[in-house]
Design a protein around this motif. Structure first.
Motif, PDB file in Angstrom:
ATOM      1  N   VAL A  87     -66.676   8.440  10.087  1.00  0.00           N
ATOM      2  CA  VAL A  87     -66.288   9.674  10.751  1.00  0.00           C
ATOM      3  C   VAL A  87     -65.195  10.328   9.911  1.00  0.00           C
ATOM      4  N   ARG A  88     -65.394  11.598   9.646  1.00  0.00           N
ATOM      5  CA  ARG A  88     -64.377  12.324   8.875  1.00  0.00           C
ATOM      6  C   ARG A  88     -63.942  13.564   9.643  1.00  0.00           C
ATOM      7  N   LEU A  89     -62.678  13.846   9.522  1.00  0.00           N
ATOM      8  CA  LEU A  89     -62.135  15.028  10.173  1.00  0.00           C
ATOM      9  C   LEU A  89     -61.326  15.764   9.124  1.00  0.00           C
ATOM     10  N   GLU A  90     -61.563  17.058   9.005  1.00  0.00           N
ATOM     11  CA  GLU A  90     -60.825  17.829   8.003  1.00  0.00           C
ATOM     12  C   GLU A  90     -60.327  19.103   8.663  1.00  0.00           C
ATOM     13  N   THR A  91     -59.011  19.223   8.755  1.00  0.00           N
ATOM     14  CA  THR A  91     -58.450  20.352   9.500  1.00  0.00           C
ATOM     15  C   THR A  91     -57.163  20.821   8.835  1.00  0.00           C
ATOM     16  N   THR A  92     -56.830  22.062   9.081  1.00  0.00           N
ATOM     17  CA  THR A  92     -55.539  22.582   8.621  1.00  0.00           C
ATOM     18  C   THR A  92     -54.785  23.138   9.823  1.00  0.00           C
ATOM     19  N   TYR A  93     -53.550  22.758   9.890  1.00  0.00           N
ATOM     20  CA  TYR A  93     -52.689  23.199  11.000  1.00  0.00           C
ATOM     21  C   TYR A  93     -51.547  24.030  10.452  1.00  0.00           C
ATOM     22  N   ARG A  94     -51.124  24.998  11.225  1.00  0.00           N
ATOM     23  CA  ARG A  94     -50.009  25.852  10.808  1.00  0.00           C
ATOM     24  C   ARG A  94     -48.952  25.918  11.903  1.00  0.00           C
ATOM     25  N   THR A  95     -47.718  25.856  11.470  1.00  0.00           N
ATOM     26  CA  THR A  95     -46.628  26.022  12.442  1.00  0.00           C
ATOM     27  C   THR A  95     -45.734  27.160  11.973  1.00  0.00           C
ATOM     28  N   ALA A  96     -45.229  27.900  12.929  1.00  0.00           N
ATOM     29  CA  ALA A  96     -44.419  29.084  12.632  1.00  0.00           C
ATOM     30  C   ALA A  96     -42.998  28.698  12.261  1.00  0.00           C
ATOM     31  N   ARG A  97     -42.342  29.618  11.605  1.00  0.00           N
ATOM     32  CA  ARG A  97     -40.903  29.473  11.410  1.00  0.00           C
ATOM     33  C   ARG A  97     -40.218  29.594  12.774  1.00  0.00           C
ATOM     34  N   ASN A  98     -39.277  28.719  13.032  1.00  0.00           N
ATOM     35  CA  ASN A  98     -38.525  28.756  14.294  1.00  0.00           C
ATOM     36  C   ASN A  98     -37.028  28.863  14.003  1.00  0.00           C
ATOM     37  N   HIS A  99     -36.343  29.550  14.836  1.00  0.00           N
ATOM     38  CA  HIS A  99     -34.877  29.591  14.730  1.00  0.00           C
ATOM     39  C   HIS A  99     -34.219  28.825  15.870  1.00  0.00           C
TER      40      HIS A  99
ATOM     41  N   TYR B 274     -44.945  25.728   8.211  1.00  0.00           N
ATOM     42  CA  TYR B 274     -45.752  24.724   7.516  1.00  0.00           C
ATOM     43  C   TYR B 274     -47.216  25.104   7.518  1.00  0.00           C
ATOM     44  N   GLU B 275     -47.866  24.639   6.482  1.00  0.00           N
ATOM     45  CA  GLU B 275     -49.317  24.662   6.428  1.00  0.00           C
ATOM     46  C   GLU B 275     -49.687  23.225   6.055  1.00  0.00           C
ATOM     47  N   TYR B 276     -50.403  22.552   6.923  1.00  0.00           N
ATOM     48  CA  TYR B 276     -50.582  21.102   6.774  1.00  0.00           C
ATOM     49  C   TYR B 276     -52.070  20.811   6.877  1.00  0.00           C
ATOM     50  N   ALA B 277     -52.672  20.504   5.718  1.00  0.00           N
ATOM     51  CA  ALA B 277     -54.096  20.156   5.700  1.00  0.00           C
ATOM     52  C   ALA B 277     -54.217  18.643   5.777  1.00  0.00           C
ATOM     53  N   LEU B 278     -55.055  18.184   6.687  1.00  0.00           N
ATOM     54  CA  LEU B 278     -55.189  16.743   6.909  1.00  0.00           C
ATOM     55  C   LEU B 278     -56.657  16.358   6.894  1.00  0.00           C
ATOM     56  N   ARG B 279     -56.948  15.294   6.178  1.00  0.00           N
ATOM     57  CA  ARG B 279     -58.278  14.698   6.256  1.00  0.00           C
ATOM     58  C   ARG B 279     -58.119  13.283   6.783  1.00  0.00           C
ATOM     59  N   LEU B 280     -58.881  12.976   7.810  1.00  0.00           N
ATOM     60  CA  LEU B 280     -58.843  11.635   8.391  1.00  0.00           C
ATOM     61  C   LEU B 280     -60.208  10.994   8.234  1.00  0.00           C
TER      62      LEU B 280
ATOM     63  N   SER C  15     -56.242   8.577   5.225  1.00  0.00           N
ATOM     64  CA  SER C  15     -55.753   9.914   5.558  1.00  0.00           C
ATOM     65  C   SER C  15     -55.187  10.569   4.311  1.00  0.00           C
ATOM     66  N   ALA C  16     -55.516  11.829   4.145  1.00  0.00           N
ATOM     67  CA  ALA C  16     -54.997  12.611   3.016  1.00  0.00           C
ATOM     68  C   ALA C  16     -54.243  13.809   3.570  1.00  0.00           C
ATOM     69  N   HIS C  17     -53.022  13.964   3.134  1.00  0.00           N
ATOM     70  CA  HIS C  17     -52.120  14.979   3.694  1.00  0.00           C
ATOM     71  C   HIS C  17     -51.708  15.959   2.598  1.00  0.00           C
ATOM     72  N   ASP C  18     -52.052  17.200   2.764  1.00  0.00           N
ATOM     73  CA  ASP C  18     -51.595  18.236   1.840  1.00  0.00           C
ATOM     74  C   ASP C  18     -50.720  19.209   2.591  1.00  0.00           C
ATOM     75  N   VAL C  19     -49.437  19.169   2.271  1.00  0.00           N
ATOM     76  CA  VAL C  19     -48.464  19.905   3.068  1.00  0.00           C
ATOM     77  C   VAL C  19     -47.784  20.953   2.197  1.00  0.00           C
ATOM     78  N   ARG C  20     -47.637  22.145   2.781  1.00  0.00           N
ATOM     79  CA  ARG C  20     -46.870  23.202   2.113  1.00  0.00           C
ATOM     80  C   ARG C  20     -45.834  23.713   3.100  1.00  0.00           C
ATOM     81  N   SER C  21     -44.625  23.917   2.583  1.00  0.00           N
ATOM     82  CA  SER C  21     -43.651  24.568   3.456  1.00  0.00           C
ATOM     83  C   SER C  21     -42.786  25.501   2.645  1.00  0.00           C
ATOM     84  N   GLU C  22     -42.157  26.427   3.364  1.00  0.00           N
ATOM     85  CA  GLU C  22     -41.377  27.461   2.689  1.00  0.00           C
ATOM     86  C   GLU C  22     -39.973  26.970   2.367  1.00  0.00           C
TER      87      GLU C  22
END
Lengths: 728, 326
Positions: free
Chosen positions: A162-174, A273-279, A290-297
């Motif tokens: 079973v493989r899952l491939e998704t990208t999640y995004r989180t907003a900037r918070n103050h 954040y932009e966080y791409a995850l493959r499980l 699990s493969a984690h590709d993470v980008r943040s500002e």
């Protein structure tokens, strides 16, 4: 030397509650030293470029204006070494470069605040503006990524059932703490006193001494109260340097408080954040890879990073893991720690993905997690000091009524509302750092403790008083704990959930020493009823030393000290912090459960109730703990559904830099919240057996809500906050 | 904040005199003081009208309602006559702002309140409403909260008032007193669409003062209510809202009054929806059909495309709530 526990564990109110609620607690900007004048910052109205001119004539012509400092007339500051984050920290008016929208370009100093505000609006700044790069989704990362790998991730993903491939995004918070950043600076010769809002008294001394090229001993930081911070007062920001610079220029004390709007570019934020995850997993739900590709500002001038990867490495047993964390420099101010830094952003991805996998496999989300519960920390190959996450699941499921959850989405309805339940795990590193606390027991039987720590909300003075009261065998009312002054013994920074463990351990040590001195004095003293007793048999209770099994035989501290002509006993409590070579993996854990109602036609999400269960080891004060947990659940509701700092990428302007447009939850948005603590201690972590609570309580709240939204609607929202338009 | 002078009028004549000389009226101050602090507004003189005798709520001869301009939002919302005759007004008020603001803000001030457009409120941004001729930063900027109806290339700002939506639905009138005497303006004509002059927001002559709003009598029984859709449950402006009033007799809708908020540069009356309802029997199908044309003419922007659909659903839901499905 074990002492009876009386104060510790009691749900006592804050020792400074009355001061705070009656307005007598003095926050930084409440201080008015003789001759104080007021400073107001003028900030850049372009997002990138150079200042080509500053016209200060109209401002200077206003009666009461003392000076307008800008890069053309500012004193040159000595070069400064960067610390964390790596890079070149923003300096006060040292060049004409604009690095981000809102960067301070001048400061107006006037005899009244109103004059300074008005004059600031009269300063005319011209720019050679360039289009800023502020959109992470189209900008390129720079610098070396942070990486981690174990096993053969590609191979394992290829062969996963079973493989899952998704990208999640989180907003900037103050952070949006209630108290704005405030500072009052006063010079006496080359000695600087600063009333500052800070979570890091020791760090503030270091930063300001470095900025002005003076010895750290010449800087005094005073910060006894904080009106909320959530991480944004962990650094000493440029506005504090500006206040001190202004005070030196006008030779009078200067007060400066950022406006609400200025707080959106003056004191950092939780990065987007932009966080791409493959499980990959097998059919039974055992994770294989699990493969984690993470980008943040981050900013163009500093590379901020935080521990977003940890949960992906150690929360679940996974033989093959690969992680890459890239930083995208933008024309923005530098991000900073915000409650649960890294962990809470990472948890949204990892815990949403686990929920997706559970759904895919037709497994209960808790069951999936239990099947992947690791035997030890696979990222560092060490046993866990304590890990009671299973207990968190079990107790949480029971208290929440998890068995009533129907796995199939859209299966529970209440009028126009679809009802859903979700849960998520949380984890946060148990940090401990070097700290000291002085302990003085006076002949009148009262004790005074001091440490240069802070209290941004957890109730530091209260919990330390509880610890000290038990360790000294005194009632709480005879113990005072003072904090927030750099003249006090140095303490760990008040962040990363490390204060209780770090400062608390030094308090325990100092109190043990003083109690030991008293016992030693007594048993050597022929006039004492305790003369000749084995010190191990002596305990102190209610201010009275006595033989443990024979309470009649004893005497009070007062009598003992008076007879020995001692005005006081004192000791310096110390704690060395985490060991260089740890033998355990130290984390606190959480399981958060949420029930939501979604009006799918109108796109509305309402949280109906939440239960959080925490393994933070020993709880010093359940009332303070509840305040942390409930506050974090509120913050998590904001993170999940409302909070989103919006940048206009045309010029780098933050368009919702106020409380009308940046939405945080109101009371009406907050339902019944319940916090439960799994009993236990962790003496591997520190001598007082605590793990820290303030951060882990946030980690997992947002994904629990997002998972509940999925259960309600069948709609998987992979971007925070979850807005009505995502659900229409 | 720029320096200004402040004077308190003791009677209407004194207020009008000060107003004629360019003074700016202030009542609760809940909008104007904010805008002055942000230097969006910089009136030279403030004329405090809070002592004027404009605080009555009265039932008119014909059975309508007259609400004095200085009645506080909280007072109007709680007034037994308002609650009994026009629940839509009570509800719109109670869903507005916060309790603290409702205790200060006046009815006249409420309909005079200025847009929440973030670029209007940020003096470093281009805004034709604030500084005519500078352009509209919202048009191609972040415009999630902005209008889709009644916009122009000069301005896409929404009118923020909930009360105004209810008043528009009920076809209220605004009573004005000025140097040239009294006049009455239909609510639909009082608030102006931006066109090329977004800085002109109301049909008000220099120095004119709002004295009251009047809601005409509607045939009874009249069921009415207000639905506000927003990101959080309190203290926020509407993404969309709907004010609905229905007069149903013998199982047939005889009169329908519908206006929407959060979507227009002014409160947006929906005559096509009203017409589709009149003469029909309430049913889920009717509600769905009636809102088919609710968003006609909408001009969505980059970030508010969802409002077109959300607007229809908001009206449909509120029609169903008020009209039922009997």
């Amino acid at each position: 030397m074990s002492q009876p526990q009386a104060a510790v564990g009691a749900a006592v109110p804050r020792v400074d509650a009355r001061l705070r609620v009656t307005g007598r607690a003095k926050y930084a900007a409440d201080n008015n030293p003789d001759g104080v004048v007021h400073a107001v910052i003028v900030d850049s109205s372009v997002g990138k470029g150079r200042i080509t001119g500053i016209d200060t004539r109209a401002a200077l012509a206003e009666t009461g204006v003392l000076t307008v400092i800008n890069h053309l007339n500012a004193p040159e500051l000595p070069p400064r070494q960067g610390g964390f984050p790596p890079g070149e920290p923003l300096r006060a008016f040292q060049d004409d470069r604009i690095r981000f929208f809102g960067q301070p370009v001048a400061v107006v100093v006037a005899t009244t605040l109103e004059t300074a505000q008005h004059a600031a609006s009269l300063v005319k700044v011209s720019y050679d503006a360039q289009p800023p790069s502020t959109d992470m989704s189209v900008a390129d990362p720079a610098g070396e990524p942070e990486t981690y790998a174990r096993g053969d991730t590609d191979g394992a993903l290829d062969s996963a059932a079973v493989r899952l491939e998704t990208t999640y995004r989180t907003a900037r918070n103050h952070h949006n703490a209630m108290e704005p950043a405030g500072v009052v600076a006063r010079w006496e010769g080359d000695r600087l006193t600063v009333w500052e809002k800070t979570q890091n008294v020791v760090g503030a001394v270091r930063t300001l001494a470095g900025e002005f090229g003076i010895p750290p001993g010449n800087v005094r930081i005073i910060s006894p109260f904080i009106g909320g911070a959530f991480g944004n007062a962990a650094r000493t920001w440029v506005h504090s340097v500006i206040a001190a610079m202004a005070a030196r220029e006008v030779k009078r004390p200067v007060k400066l408080a950022l406006t609400r709007r200025q707080l959106y570019f003056g004191v950092g934020y939780r990065p987007a954040y932009e966080y791409a995850l493959r499980l990959g997993s097998n059919r039974r739900g055992r994770l294989t890879a699990s493969a984690h590709d993470v980008r943040s500002e981050t900013s163009s001038y500093e590379t901020y990073s935080e521990d977003v990867l940890a949960a992906g490495r150690m929360l679940y047993s996974t033989p093959n893991v690969r992680q890459v964390y890239r930083h995208v420099p933008l024309d923005v101010n530098t991000p900073t720690f915000m409650r649960g830094p890294g962990y809470s952003s990472g948890a949204f991805t990892v815990e949403s993905a686990m929920d997706e996998l559970a759904h895919e496999l037709g497994l209960d989300p808790i069951e999936l997690r239990l099947r992947n519960e690791p035997a030890d920390d696979e990222s560092i190959r060490l046993p866990f000091s304590t890990r009671r996450l299973r207990d968190c699941y079990r107790v949480g499921a029971r208290e929440f009524g998890w068995e009533r959850r129907r796995p199939k989405p859209r299966s529970t309805r209440d009028g126009d509302w679809l009802i859903g339940m979700g849960m998520a795990a949380g984890v946060y590193d148990t940090a401990r750092s070097q700290s000291q606390a002085s302990v003085r027991l006076d002949a009148d039987g009262t004790a005074l403790l001091q440490s240069a720590t802070s209290d941004m909300g957890p109730g530091t003075a209260t919990s330390m008083t509880q610890l000290a009261a038990d360790a000294l065998g005194l009632p709480m009312r005879r113990v005072s704990f003072r904090l927030g002054d750099s003249r006090m013994p140095p303490a760990a920074g008040h962040f990363g959930s490390q204060t209780m463990a770090s400062v608390g351990s030094s308090v325990q040590d100092g109190c043990d020493k003083v109690r030991g001195q008293a016992i030693t004095l007594a048993i050597a003293d022929e006039g004492s009823p305790l003369h000749g007793v084995d010190p191990a048999d002596v305990v102190v209770r209610g201010g009275r030393l006595h033989v443990k099994d024979n309470p009649v035989r004893g005497e009070t501290y007062q009598r003992l000290l008076a007879r020995n002509d001692r005005t006081h006993l004192e000791a310096l409590g110390t704690y060395a912090g985490a060991s260089e070579s740890e033998k355990f993996s130290f984390y606190a854990y959480a399981a958060t459960f949420a029930e939501v109602a979604v009006d799918a036609r109108l796109g509305l999400v309402r949280v109906r109730r939440m239960v959080g269960v925490y393994d933070a080891a020993r709880i010093i004060n359940p009332r303070l703990a509840d305040s942390q947990a409930i506050g974090a659940m509120v913050g998590g509701i904001g993170q999940a559904l409302l909070e989103h700092t919006v940048t206009d990428h045309r010029d780098g302007r933050i368009v919702n830099a106020n409380f009308a447009d940046y939405l945080v939850p109101t009371h009406a948005d907050i339902p019944e919240l319940k916090a439960i603590y799994i009993e236990g201690e962790d003496f591997e972590a520190d001598p007082i057996g605590v793990k820290g609570l303030g951060e882990v309580v946030l980690v997992g709240v947002a994904p629990a809500i997002a998972n509940a939204v999925f259960n309600a609607t069948g709609r998987r929202v992979r971007e925070l906050p979850i807005t009505p338009e995502a659900l229409l | 904040m720029h320096p200004f002078t402040y004077t308190k009028a003791t009677d209407t004549r004194e207020a009008l005199n000060a107003g004629r000389r360019g003074g700016r009226y202030i009542a609760g101050g809940t909008t104007l003081v904010d805008l002055m602090r942000e230097t969006v507004e910089h009136p030279g003189t403030l004329v405090d009208i809070s002592a004027l005798p404009l605080r009555e709520v009265t039932v008119t001869m014909s059975g309508g309602l007259r609400v004095g301009a200085l009645v506080r939002m909280a007072e109007a919302a709680a007034h037994p006559k308002v609650r009994a005759l026009y629940p839509v007004i009570s509800q719109a008020l109670e869903l507005s702002a916060s309790a603290q603001l409702r205790n200060m803000a006046s009815i006249g001030g409420n309909i005079m309140q200025r847009t929440r457009c973030t670029y209007f409120r940020d003096v470093t941004a281009d805004c034709n409403k604030r500084e005519p001729g500078t352009g509209c930063a919202a048009l191609h900027g972040y415009n999630r909260s902005h209008a889709i109806l009644g916009t122009s290339d000069s301005c896409v700002a929404t009118h923020p008032s909930d009360l105004a939506v209810a008043l528009a639905a009920l076809e209220a009138t605004v009573h004005l007193l000025g140097p040239d005497g009294e006049r009455t303006v239909p609510f639909a004509d009082f608030l102006l669409q931006p066109g090329n002059t977004p800085n002109r927001e109301q049909d008000l002559k220099p120095g004119e003062l709002i004295t009251a709003v009047q809601i005409p009598a509607h045939p009874r029984p009249l069921k009415s209510g207000y639905l506000k859709v927003r990101d959080r449950q309190s203290y926020e402006f509407a993404l969309t809202s709907a004010a609905v009033a229905l007069h149903i007799r013998g199982g047939v809708i005889r009169e329908a009054k519908v206006a929407v908020g959060g979507v227009g540069t002014v409160p947006w009356k929906l005559p096509a929806v009203e017409q589709a309802l009149v003469g029909e029997r309430p049913s889920d199908r009717l509600w769905a059909e009636a809102v088919g044309h609710a968003a006609d003419g909408a001009r969505p922007l980059t970030h508010n495309r969802f409002k077109t659909e959300l607007l229809k659903r908001t009206v449909e839901r509120q029609l169903s709530t008020i009209g039922g499905t009997a």
